[in-house]
Design a protein around this motif. Structure first.
Motif, short mmCIF file in Angstrom:
data_model
loop_
_atom_site.label_atom_id
_atom_site.label_comp_id
_atom_site.label_asym_id
_atom_site.label_seq_id
_atom_site.Cartn_x
_atom_site.Cartn_y
_atom_site.Cartn_z
N HIS A 1 0.80 -1.23 0.00
CA HIS A 1 0.00 0.00 0.00
C HIS A 1 0.84 1.29 0.00
CE1 HIS A 1 -3.39 -2.62 0.63
NE2 HIS A 1 -2.89 -3.06 1.77
N SER A 2 2.15 1.17 -0.13
CA SER A 2 2.99 2.37 -0.04
C SER A 2 3.13 3.13 -1.36
CB SER A 2 4.38 2.01 0.50
OG SER A 2 4.31 1.63 1.86
N HIS A 3 3.08 2.42 -2.48
CA HIS A 3 3.17 3.04 -3.82
C HIS A 3 4.44 3.86 -4.01
CE1 HIS A 3 -0.73 1.44 -3.76
NE2 HIS A 3 -1.39 2.50 -3.36
N LEU A 4 5.49 3.40 -3.38
CA LEU A 4 6.84 3.90 -3.62
C LEU A 4 7.67 2.71 -4.07
CD1 LEU A 4 7.37 6.14 -0.46
CD2 LEU A 4 7.10 6.96 -2.81
N PHE A 5 8.66 2.96 -4.94
CA PHE A 5 9.42 1.89 -5.55
C PHE A 5 10.91 2.11 -5.33
CE2 PHE A 5 5.37 2.35 -7.58
CZ PHE A 5 4.94 1.07 -7.86
N THR A 6 11.67 1.03 -5.43
CA THR A 6 13.11 1.12 -5.17
C THR A 6 13.90 0.22 -6.11
OG1 THR A 6 14.74 1.11 -3.38
CG2 THR A 6 13.18 -0.72 -3.41
N SER A 7 15.18 0.56 -6.30
CA SER A 7 16.07 -0.27 -7.14
C SER A 7 17.51 0.02 -6.75
CB SER A 7 15.85 0.02 -8.62
OG SER A 7 16.36 1.30 -8.96
N GLU A 8 18.38 -0.90 -7.11
CA GLU A 8 19.83 -0.73 -6.84
C GLU A 8 20.48 0.10 -7.93
OE1 GLU A 8 22.46 -0.74 -4.17
OE2 GLU A 8 20.81 -2.15 -3.82
#
Length: 392
Positions: free
Chosen positions: A307-314
Motif C-alpha cells: 500500500h505504499s506506492h513507492l518503488f526502489t532499485s539498486e
C-alpha cells in the motif's frame, strides 16, 4: 456583443496595452469608448490574460475575440488539445460540445472536415470568427442541440467527440456521467448510428471503475496530466469492442511527454523489497491509474509495501515520476527522529503512513524546504520508517 466594435483598432490597442493592468481597478475608471459596453472590453482584457499561458496561439494572434472568462477557464489547454488530436484522424469529426474550439482547431489538422456544435449562439459566432482569423477553413460551426444537428446532417463520421458538463443540480453528488449534459450514457447507441468511434473527455475526478460501469465498448482510457497534475480523462470508445481497455498514463511537459501503457486484461505481479539505493514516486497520471503492480513489472523495480506506492532499485532507471537517491533509512522511533529530523529543514511527504505531513512538521518542528526529501512510509515488514533522500 458587437464583434465589429470590439475589433476596432483603438479598442484592440487599449486591450493590449492594459493586459498588465488590474481589471477591477480598470473597471472603476471612465469608459474611454462610450459607444461600447465597457464590461465587454474589460472581459476581453481579463480573458486574454487567462489565455496567455494556456492558449499561446490565440494570445499571440491579432483580432481574436474572447468569450466570458469562465469559458477560457473551462476550455482545454493547447498542450492537451494537441495530445487529444494525436489519438484520432480521418475524413470527418463532429464535436458535440464545441465550446471555445481549442480541441477542434487541433482536430482540424487531423481531419479533412470538423463540425463544431455549440448551444450558445453568441459563443458559436465568436468561435466562427476566430477560426477565420486562424485560417482553420475546414471547420464548420453550427449553433444548437448537437443530437438534432447530427440527425439533420445524417452523415457517417470517423469520430464523435463529446466533453459533457455536469448539470447544475448534480453539484455535491458523486461524479457520474449520467448526471452530465449531453448524457453520453443514454446516447451511446444513438451516436453509434453515425460513427464507429466516440471520444469522450471527462474531468479527472471521475473514478475509472465508475466510468467503466457506465460506458460500454471502452478501448482506451487516457489519463492526461500536465506538469504532473491530472487535467482530464479521455475515453476512446470503439463500436463492438469487447476486450478490457488499455489504460494510458500520460504526463505532458513543454519539451516532452511520458507515456505508460497498462493492459487491464493482464494480471501484473509486483516484486517487493526493503529500500535499496534509489527511490521512485510515480507521476500523477500513474497514481490515478492505480496500476502499481504493473509499474513494478514494467520497470523491473520493487515496491516497498503493498500500500505504499513507492518503488526502489539498486540501479538508477528512467522512470515516469520523481527519482531520488536514498541517503539514509531512519526507523520511526523517538530517539532516531529526534536525532535525524527534529528542528531541521526538509520536504516532508507521507505514503501509507498514519500521520499527515502537517502534523509531522508541527510535532517535530520541521521547517519546509531545503534539499532533503523525507518520505514517511511503511516497509514490507510493516515497520514505520523515514527515507531521507536527495532529489535527482
Amino acid at each position: 456583443m458587437d464583434i465589429n466594435q470590439i475589433l476596432k483598432t483603438d479598442i484592440q490597442d487599449f486591450i493590449n496595452k492594459n493586459l498588465n493592468s488590474d481589471s477591477s481597478t480598470l473597471a472603476l475608471k471612465k469608459n474611454p469608448f462610450p459607444e461600447v459596453n465597457y464590461a465587454e472590453i474589460i472581459n476581453q482584457i481579463s480573458a486574454k490574460k487567462k489565455a496567455k499561458d494556456k492558449l499561446p496561439t490565440w494570445f499571440s494572434t491579432e483580432n481574436i475575440i474572447y468569450p466570458e472568462k469562465i469559458s477560457i477557464e473551462q476550455t482545454s489547454s493547447e498542450i492537451t488539445a494537441k495530445y487529444k488530436a494525436s489519438l484520432v484522424s480521418g475524413d470527418k469529426l463532429i464535436d458535440c460540445t464545441g465550446g471555445f474550439g481549442i480541441d477542434d482547431y487541433y482536430f482540424s489538422k487531423q481531419f479533412k472536415k470538423v463540425i463544431h456544435c455549440e448551444l450558445n449562439s453568441d459563443l458559436s459566432t465568436i468561435v466562427k470568427h476566430n477560426f477565420e482569423v486562424l485560417e482553420a477553413s475546414n471547420i464548420e460551426c453550427f449553433s444548437g442541440n448537437s443530437s438534432q444537428i447530427i440527425e439533420q446532417l445524417n452523415q457517417k463520421f470517423d469520430c464523435i467527440y463529446i466533453d459533457p458538463s455536469r448539470r447544475n443540480d448534480a453539484k455535491g453528488k458523486v461524479f457520474m456521467l449520467a448526471d452530465c449534459l449531453p448524457n453520453v450514457v443514454d446516447l451511446q447507441d444513438f451516436y453509434f448510428q453515425f460513427t464507429d468511434m466516440i471520444l469522450i473527455k471527462t474531468a479527472p475526478i471521475l473514478d475509472l471503475h465508475a466510468g467503466l460501469l457506465e460506458l460500454n465498448n471502452v478501448a482506451e482510457i487516457h489519463i492526461v496530466a500536465v506538469n504532473n497534475e491530472v487535467k482530464e480523462l479521455l475515453w476512446k470508445i470503439v463500436k463492438n469492442h469487447s476486450e478490457a481497455p488499455t489504460i494510458i498514463a500520460v504526463n505532458l511537459e513543454k519539451e516532452k511527454q511520458t507515456i505508460t501503457k497498462i493492459e487491464s486484461s493482464k494480471s501484473y505481479s509486483a516484486l517487493y523489497s526493503l529500500p535499496k539505493k534509489y527511490l521512485y514516486e510515480p507521476n500523477a497520471s500513474i497514481m490515478k491509474s492505480g496500476g502499481f503492480e504493473a509499474v513494478s513489472e514494467l520497470f523491473s523495480i520493487e515496491k516497498l509495501h503493498q500500500h505504499s506506492h513507492l518503488f526502489t532499485s539498486e540501479e538508477l532507471i528512467d522512470f515516469p515520476g520523481r527519482k531520488f537517491q536514498i541517503d539514509s533509512v531512519v526507523p520511526f522511533q523517538k530517539k532516531e527522529i529526534a536525532q535525524n529530523l527534529q528542528g531541521k529543514k526538509m520536504n516532508v511527504s507521507t505514503r501509507n503512513f498514519p500521520i499527515k505531513p502537517e502534523e509531522i512538521k508541527k510535532k517535530y518542528k520541521i521547517q519546509d524546504g531545503g534539499t532533503v526529501f523525507a518520505f514517511f512510509t511503511t516497509n514490507l515488514n510493516n515497520e514505520k520508517i523515514v527515507l531521507l533522500c536527495t532529489k535527482l
